[in-house]
Write an enzyme that holds these catalytic residues in place. Structure first.
Site, PDB file in Angstrom:
ATOM      1  N   GLY A 111       3.904  -1.341 -11.019  1.00  0.00           N
ATOM      2  CA  GLY A 111       4.263  -2.300  -9.964  1.00  0.00           C
ATOM      3  C   GLY A 111       3.062  -2.993  -9.345  1.00  0.00           C
ATOM      4  N   THR A 144      -1.604   3.001  -7.059  1.00  0.00           N
ATOM      5  CA  THR A 144      -0.261   3.190  -6.526  1.00  0.00           C
ATOM      6  C   THR A 144      -0.270   2.821  -5.064  1.00  0.00           C
ATOM      7  OG1 THR A 144       1.159   4.891  -5.580  1.00  0.00           O
ATOM      8  CG2 THR A 144      -0.848   5.652  -6.573  1.00  0.00           C
ATOM      9  N   ASP A 184       1.827   3.662  -3.039  1.00  0.00           N
ATOM     10  CA  ASP A 184       2.392   4.786  -2.278  1.00  0.00           C
ATOM     11  C   ASP A 184       1.359   5.851  -1.931  1.00  0.00           C
ATOM     12  OD1 ASP A 184       4.917   3.684  -2.252  1.00  0.00           O
ATOM     13  OD2 ASP A 184       5.548   4.700  -4.082  1.00  0.00           O
ATOM     14  N   GLU A 227      11.901   4.683   2.450  1.00  0.00           N
ATOM     15  CA  GLU A 227      13.105   4.355   1.678  1.00  0.00           C
ATOM     16  C   GLU A 227      13.681   5.564   0.934  1.00  0.00           C
ATOM     17  OE1 GLU A 227      12.212   1.623  -1.605  1.00  0.00           O
ATOM     18  OE2 GLU A 227      10.182   2.423  -1.707  1.00  0.00           O
ATOM     19  N   HIS A 239       9.526  -5.896  -0.581  1.00  0.00           N
ATOM     20  CA  HIS A 239       8.339  -6.267  -1.356  1.00  0.00           C
ATOM     21  C   HIS A 239       7.257  -6.969  -0.533  1.00  0.00           C
ATOM     22  CE1 HIS A 239      10.384  -4.825  -4.754  1.00  0.00           C
ATOM     23  NE2 HIS A 239       9.782  -5.548  -5.656  1.00  0.00           N
ATOM     24  N   GLN A 290       5.625  -5.722   1.600  1.00  0.00           N
ATOM     25  CA  GLN A 290       4.557  -4.736   1.750  1.00  0.00           C
ATOM     26  C   GLN A 290       3.572  -4.693   0.589  1.00  0.00           C
ATOM     27  OE1 GLN A 290       6.488  -0.851   3.478  1.00  0.00           O
ATOM     28  NE2 GLN A 290       8.075  -2.189   2.682  1.00  0.00           N
TER      29      GLN A 290
END
Lengths: 342, 342, 342, 342
Positions: free
Chosen positions: B10, B126, B128, B222, B272, B274
């Site tokens: 991503g 990533t 995250d 989320e 998105h 973010q």
């Protein structure tokens, strides 16, 4: 248990986040009471205090500056300064003191703690990121972000015009802000106080840049000093050694570049803009965690220590260790970044 | 020496900064040539390449996304995938491959390197921040900054109205973005995937907040999941176990809070937003240094390794170590931050 | 129909938005072809052209600068300039010319159109907002926003310290940026070129501000001039009249304030930062609509006219009218805002 | 002369700037005293007042929200509401009332002024920009800026992935925010409440966009309604007419697009983020000038009037005129912008 808190030295985004972290955890987890001292060491010297509780710290997290005020007052330069501090702490029934500040402010805390038995915990604060013993200080990330955004904007002009753009950023003694913002902003030259710069080398980079693509951006720390030649001092007089001068290097360098390369140059001087406004998310995170760990030091009776960042964790170090020497830019790191010069 | 570069998985602000760092140092210091592979592993699979040199990386530092494109293609799920990759690398005369990606993309690099002798160097990516072996991944700071700014803005409404404000942020499996932005934004409740949440507890915090000052802000990752009860799935059907669901927890939780507390609730879903736009200065610094060190790994023939951040330094670790397990939020850290809940 | 487009003069966020609006509507609605001329009037003078079609304008909306390049070339100062332009327009089969620029660039368009029959349509461009006949020019809102954000940040320091903060903003001949950013930023003194300032009055405001609350912020347009006394020129020499000087008023004023009030003063010089980076939403809206209406002028054969903003609508005015005189700050408006001084 | 001030209705960045403008000019120029009424019309109804003087308005210019609080209380829906208001105004010795609010709040002011002789001056406030009689309302520019920045960020993902990105923005009854942010952000589809949308047309634009370049961005006002078919209501029930529904159109549309085009779609719902945080420079300028002119209306005894923006000037109009009808997006303007769709 009653804990005093003070903030000393220059502005630094994140000070309020530290204070909030200290008070929220101290009240909610440990049931402590707090006393805010106003304007750095002037507060305990003069017994100038302010209420510090949960309502007082509400809403201050995103705000720059410090709700406690600040100063550069040094109690060791006042007659009977230490005695007055001890007296006022006793009068306020303050059992421990959390001191948030830079080299000077923490230096006082170290001496008070080590030599005079005043139970102090330190929280490091410097926008310049030049304190040893901690990976980063809060405020630095915010300053770098502001300087980077300014450099970003200058690229537009650099693309369209044939002008050299000089940006003077903060950093009297160390080049951390210049290095980080210059790299993040894609500057073509970065000049730091740790390494005397050669104006001819700067001009060579500038000239080669014009050949390769578009106009160059030069980031210079306010404390950067040329190898050779003299700089015009801020008051208009000449410095015959070329290394005593407190500001104006950006404007000076722009003029030198114009004269030596024949290219027009323009200067941006960000000044105090870099230390104002809301702290970045990173600085709020760091400052808050410093606050949470500082009050833990108090709970543990771990005085004379300072909280510090190591990796992603908060550790404790002797205050004296932190203030012993300036953390300067490692020459190897400066060289690593040098691949982007010119 | 010719080096291939690809980006997989991503979006993540900073990808272009890594590519630029690799190419600038590789060309200028080591005289290497480069080949860009398009769309992650699809590039070497299909032999889809693009020119990658100094002009190609000019101006990309502040740009989000990736000039090489990306995909989630996995060559191990294609017939003869590995053979095709080796063939295309040989055809392009590529001697080494720098792979910038997350768990899946790096997992392929690890196997290709360890089992099939393809000389790979990994760069962790990533948004995250859930990769082990590195303190931070680039893109994370940018995402946290965007989410924090949104929370900052919601405080205005929280101060003026009596509405619960729910913000859903990214984080399928880990709560790093929720935790950092929630803390930095001064949220009153932070819910993360690592710890099932109790809706009644959330409602208790919400209610107590109304009593103490003004309206509460709830940050929910989320991937956060309630302890009890079922959630309505995105397609409208009911999940009878309450833990299989990919999005929509923000809207779901707002409705639950309204029903249980009688207070109005409003939801913001950043999505998105973010992961787009220009990387923060921190992410540009980190991504650039990852790039500079990745090309050093190639020069040293240090394959099967990945660059990683430890403190302020870049280190090398085996790719396999980095992808072995998810870096989740430490319960002690979550508890430390919990002092700000309610 | 083939339409030429050029951009002249200094940088201004929104130029690309105009170009995109022109091309999108021209191609899609009217089926026109386009030719881009490079670097302002230099393009048609030298026959330097670039492809201008839908793919060429993709993604340029949020980007500062201009994809066509710019210059301050004036064809009336070149031998046979007009003839060369007419020749090159004929050679390129260009039937009409859209000219995006400020006073100088549009002045050429007016003469070419009125005296030499070159079919020109004008689009006003000046970051200083000093063109008559239009309520606003694009780029101005962006510049004001950047300056305002800088002033916002300085308030933090003003609250914590006892320093006068001087901000020099753009505005050689008019004070629009100083007035709008100074008002929006809550400055305590705003100095504009339209009205000579009295240093003693400035010092009185500064001193009274210290008494009332915290430290003052002084916003000064780069073209502001003191009533009395001489200023040190940028080259170090003295201006005996005190009104010929192109930059440096910020630094000069800070020094005067220090000497007269005894208070420390610090200066921020934003420089080109104000004209770079992405245009604000307002400027994108305005610039896009200017583009859409400019191509309508071409379709209507309405040459010698310029598009302009009046209220929320776009109107057409003779180019000559727009360039006839500088739009300066109305003394009544300056007085209205003066309630916030001191 | 004592002047009362109140703010009613939803949040809107700039409310504090209006209040500050009123008080600064009223005190300094006219020597008036002020009384702040809390929470809109609830303040004069209940006699709930707060101090309003120079110190009270210090530092509020850049802050969102309102220091006076707000509510949707309507005195005409309370027994004896008008009598209680007149009584409390008399008790507080308030000679005139400045009412800052939207359609509902100003509607009350118009009736109180016209039918009951309460001397009211109105200041228009709506983030949606849907009030007649004024070119713009403050708060709108800030909201558009926030939405535009979000759309900017989504472009990164749109460039790299094949996902449709749907952004739901504010606008219950009018599409001003959607139109301005969609245009400024370079959206490929903009849907507004004023014109029923055809989902098949949206899907056609989406599909054609994939062919032409990269993934499409769809901006939809929260009040936009499809031509045909039913939407799932927020509470999960079906609306059989397809036009009664208050939120959720973004999520609904994303699902429809996925089903009809086979492309993945992701939704961003900005919600209250759009009305929070610091006002833009434009909004601070507008709001401040509204405040300065509102107090002039009081001085002139010009009651029943409202201040309004026309071009760059502030004018006075009857409140009733301003609230008579909603200012909707002109179909011609929507069509003008439509050249960027698809």
């Amino acid at each position: 248990m009653r804990v005093g808190v003070l903030t000393g030295g220059g502005d630094c985004p994140g000070l309020n986040a530290v204070i909030r972290g200290i008070v929220r955890k101290g009240v909610q987890e440990y049931g402590y009471d707090f006393t805010g001292f106003r304007d750095g060491w002037r507060g305990p010297l003069d017994g100038d205090v302010t209420r510090l509780d949960i309502p007082a710290v509400r809403g201050i997290l995103p705000r720059g500056g410090t709700i406690l005020g600040s100063s550069r007052t040094n109690p060791f330069q006042r007659d009977g300064g230490v005695a007055r501090i001890k007296e006022n702490l006793a009068k306020q029934e303050v059992d421990a003191l959390i001191v948030i500040g830079g080299e000077d402010t923490l230096g006082v805390a170290a001496r008070l703690s080590d030599e005079y038995g005043v139970p102090c915990v330190g929280v490091p604060k410097t926008i310049d990121n030049d304190l040893s013993a901690t990976d980063y200080t809060f405020g630095f990330d915010t300053a770098v972000g502001i300087a980077t955004e300014a450099i970003d904007r200058l690229h537009t002009t650099a693309e369209s015009h044939m002008r050299v753009l000089v940006v003077e950023v903060m950093g009297r003694h160390t080049g951390w802000i210049a290095l980080h913002s210059g790299l993040a902003g894609g500057a073509n030259v970065i000049l730091i106080p740790e390494q005397r710069f050669d104006v001819d080398q700067v001009c060579a980079w500038v000239t080669s840049r014009f050949g390769a693509s578009y106009a160059p951006i030069v980031v210079v720390a306010e404390g950067a000093v040329p190898k050779d030649g003299a700089m015009v001092l801020k008051d208009g007089s000449l410095d015959s050694f070329g290394h005593v001068r407190l500001s104006g290097v950006g404007e000076w360098l722009a003029k030198e570049i114009e004269q030596r390369t024949g290219k027009e140059a323009r200067t941006t001087v960000l000044g105090h803009v870099q230390r104002g406004g809301t702290p970045s998310a990173f600085d709020r995170w760091l400052a808050t965690r410093f606050g949470l760990h500082a009050i833990d030091c108090v709970r543990d009776g771990d005085f004379g220590t300072m909280v510090a960042l190591r990796g992603t964790g908060i550790v404790r170090v002797p205050i004296t260790e932190a203030t012993a020497r300036l953390k300067t830019v490692d020459p190897a790191l400066y060289e690593e970044v040098g691949v982007f010069f010119g």
